[in-house]
Design a protein around this motif. Structure first.
Motif, PDB file in Angstrom:
ATOM      1  N   PRO A 161      39.171 -22.032   7.866  1.00  0.00           N
ATOM      2  CA  PRO A 161      38.202 -21.117   7.989  1.00  0.00           C
ATOM      3  C   PRO A 161      38.487 -19.788   6.875  1.00  0.00           C
ATOM      4  O   PRO A 161      37.524 -19.289   6.544  1.00  0.00           O
ATOM      5  CB  PRO A 161      38.835 -20.411   9.391  1.00  0.00           C
ATOM      6  N   ARG A 162      39.738 -19.870   6.265  1.00  0.00           N
ATOM      7  CA  ARG A 162      39.758 -18.895   5.474  1.00  0.00           C
ATOM      8  C   ARG A 162      39.180 -19.554   3.989  1.00  0.00           C
ATOM      9  O   ARG A 162      38.669 -18.626   3.180  1.00  0.00           O
ATOM     10  CB  ARG A 162      41.323 -18.859   4.989  1.00  0.00           C
ATOM     11  N   VAL A 163      39.239 -20.645   3.547  1.00  0.00           N
ATOM     12  CA  VAL A 163      38.352 -21.187   2.540  1.00  0.00           C
ATOM     13  C   VAL A 163      37.189 -21.232   2.680  1.00  0.00           C
ATOM     14  O   VAL A 163      36.389 -20.638   1.646  1.00  0.00           O
ATOM     15  CB  VAL A 163      39.053 -22.602   2.412  1.00  0.00           C
ATOM     16  N   LEU A 164      36.523 -21.402   3.757  1.00  0.00           N
ATOM     17  CA  LEU A 164      34.987 -21.327   4.066  1.00  0.00           C
ATOM     18  C   LEU A 164      34.648 -19.984   4.049  1.00  0.00           C
ATOM     19  O   LEU A 164      33.490 -19.947   3.586  1.00  0.00           O
ATOM     20  CB  LEU A 164      34.610 -22.189   5.467  1.00  0.00           C
ATOM     21  N   ALA A 165      35.480 -19.101   4.313  1.00  0.00           N
ATOM     22  CA  ALA A 165      34.962 -17.626   4.204  1.00  0.00           C
ATOM     23  C   ALA A 165      35.173 -17.226   2.669  1.00  0.00           C
ATOM     24  O   ALA A 165      35.075 -15.887   2.440  1.00  0.00           O
ATOM     25  CB  ALA A 165      35.874 -16.866   4.987  1.00  0.00           C
ATOM     26  N   GLY A 166      35.517 -17.938   1.771  1.00  0.00           N
ATOM     27  CA  GLY A 166      35.892 -17.399   0.446  1.00  0.00           C
ATOM     28  C   GLY A 166      36.955 -16.812  -0.148  1.00  0.00           C
ATOM     29  O   GLY A 166      37.016 -16.459  -1.054  1.00  0.00           O
ATOM     30  N   GLU A 167      38.024 -16.977   0.849  1.00  0.00           N
ATOM     31  CA  GLU A 167      39.099 -16.438   0.555  1.00  0.00           C
ATOM     32  C   GLU A 167      40.103 -17.533  -0.222  1.00  0.00           C
ATOM     33  O   GLU A 167      39.928 -18.748  -0.114  1.00  0.00           O
ATOM     34  CB  GLU A 167      40.095 -16.219   1.726  1.00  0.00           C
ATOM     35  N   THR A 168      40.997 -17.100  -1.197  1.00  0.00           N
ATOM     36  CA  THR A 168      41.833 -17.831  -1.712  1.00  0.00           C
ATOM     37  C   THR A 168      43.244 -17.847  -1.043  1.00  0.00           C
ATOM     38  O   THR A 168      43.821 -16.697  -0.830  1.00  0.00           O
ATOM     39  CB  THR A 168      42.069 -17.227  -3.092  1.00  0.00           C
ATOM     40  N   VAL A 169      43.505 -19.280  -0.356  1.00  0.00           N
ATOM     41  CA  VAL A 169      44.837 -19.178   0.160  1.00  0.00           C
ATOM     42  C   VAL A 169      45.876 -19.412  -0.870  1.00  0.00           C
ATOM     43  O   VAL A 169      45.963 -20.074  -1.476  1.00  0.00           O
ATOM     44  CB  VAL A 169      44.701 -20.419   1.226  1.00  0.00           C
ATOM     45  N   THR A 170      46.936 -18.355  -0.603  1.00  0.00           N
ATOM     46  CA  THR A 170      47.709 -18.307  -1.565  1.00  0.00           C
ATOM     47  C   THR A 170      49.359 -19.075  -1.017  1.00  0.00           C
ATOM     48  O   THR A 170      49.236 -19.389   0.121  1.00  0.00           O
ATOM     49  CB  THR A 170      48.330 -16.839  -2.095  1.00  0.00           C
ATOM     50  N   ARG A 171      50.261 -19.224  -1.931  1.00  0.00           N
ATOM     51  CA  ARG A 171      51.655 -19.766  -1.584  1.00  0.00           C
ATOM     52  C   ARG A 171      52.146 -19.066  -0.355  1.00  0.00           C
ATOM     53  O   ARG A 171      52.632 -19.327   0.507  1.00  0.00           O
ATOM     54  CB  ARG A 171      52.229 -19.662  -2.793  1.00  0.00           C
ATOM     55  N   GLU A 172      51.777 -17.557  -0.468  1.00  0.00           N
ATOM     56  CA  GLU A 172      52.330 -16.448   0.394  1.00  0.00           C
ATOM     57  C   GLU A 172      51.702 -16.875   1.695  1.00  0.00           C
ATOM     58  O   GLU A 172      52.335 -16.560   2.888  1.00  0.00           O
ATOM     59  CB  GLU A 172      52.285 -15.184  -0.158  1.00  0.00           C
ATOM     60  N   ASP A 173      50.252 -16.984   1.647  1.00  0.00           N
ATOM     61  CA  ASP A 173      49.761 -17.399   2.974  1.00  0.00           C
ATOM     62  C   ASP A 173      50.236 -18.356   3.761  1.00  0.00           C
ATOM     63  O   ASP A 173      50.604 -18.372   4.877  1.00  0.00           O
ATOM     64  CB  ASP A 173      48.520 -17.498   2.851  1.00  0.00           C
ATOM     65  N   ILE A 174      50.676 -19.483   2.814  1.00  0.00           N
ATOM     66  CA  ILE A 174      50.771 -20.753   3.493  1.00  0.00           C
ATOM     67  C   ILE A 174      52.234 -20.654   4.052  1.00  0.00           C
ATOM     68  O   ILE A 174      52.914 -21.275   5.068  1.00  0.00           O
ATOM     69  CB  ILE A 174      50.953 -22.072   2.552  1.00  0.00           C
ATOM     70  N   ALA A 175      53.238 -19.775   3.229  1.00  0.00           N
ATOM     71  CA  ALA A 175      54.435 -19.473   3.623  1.00  0.00           C
ATOM     72  C   ALA A 175      54.702 -18.976   5.064  1.00  0.00           C
ATOM     73  O   ALA A 175      55.152 -18.860   5.999  1.00  0.00           O
ATOM     74  CB  ALA A 175      55.206 -18.833   2.718  1.00  0.00           C
ATOM     75  N   GLY A 176      53.552 -17.676   5.361  1.00  0.00           N
ATOM     76  CA  GLY A 176      53.449 -16.990   6.192  1.00  0.00           C
ATOM     77  C   GLY A 176      53.165 -17.929   7.539  1.00  0.00           C
ATOM     78  O   GLY A 176      53.467 -17.319   8.706  1.00  0.00           O
TER      79      GLY A 176
END
Length: 117
Positions: free
Chosen positions: A80-95
């Motif tokens: 959903p974040r990618v489809l909304a145009g957000e860049t998913v970062t290493r910090e997001d994934i760690a979170g």
């Protein structure tokens, strides 16, 4: 990978396994296609062998094999974040590690549960 991007795809979901098995060349293929900002592995189950990267402005998501057996994986947190145009970062994934264990409830109530929160 390159032919799909050259054809105008704006998102690539790759399956085939993202395992630690040396015979699995999916990660290598993604790297050789020119992906950068590659993030591999996540503190979320199911979905620990997830990969995300970018080729230019095209997000590349390497799907973990557990998606064949589990309806809820890290993909439901990232897509959903990618489809909304957000860049998913290493910090997001760690979170995603906070609440990163799906409890495999008899009746799934996702997203009204602690998974990935």
């Amino acid at each position: 990978i390159r032919s799909h991007i050259d054809s105008g795809c704006d998102l690539l979901l790759l399956s085939g396994g993202m395992s630690v098995d040396p015979d699995d060349v999916t990660r290598l293929a993604i790297q050789q296609a020119g992906a950068d900002a590659i993030h591999y592995k996540a503190a979320a189950l199911p979905g620990a062998m997830f990969l995300s990267g970018m080729i230019g402005r095209v997000p590349i998501l390497g799907l973990p094999a557990c998606g064949m057996y589990h309806s809820i994986t890290i993909l439901v947190l990232v897509l959903p974040r990618v489809l909304a145009g957000e860049t998913v970062t290493r910090e997001d994934i760690a979170g995603f590690g906070h609440g990163g264990l799906c409890l495999n409830c008899k009746t799934c109530h996702y997203p009204v549960c602690p998974f990935g929160k």
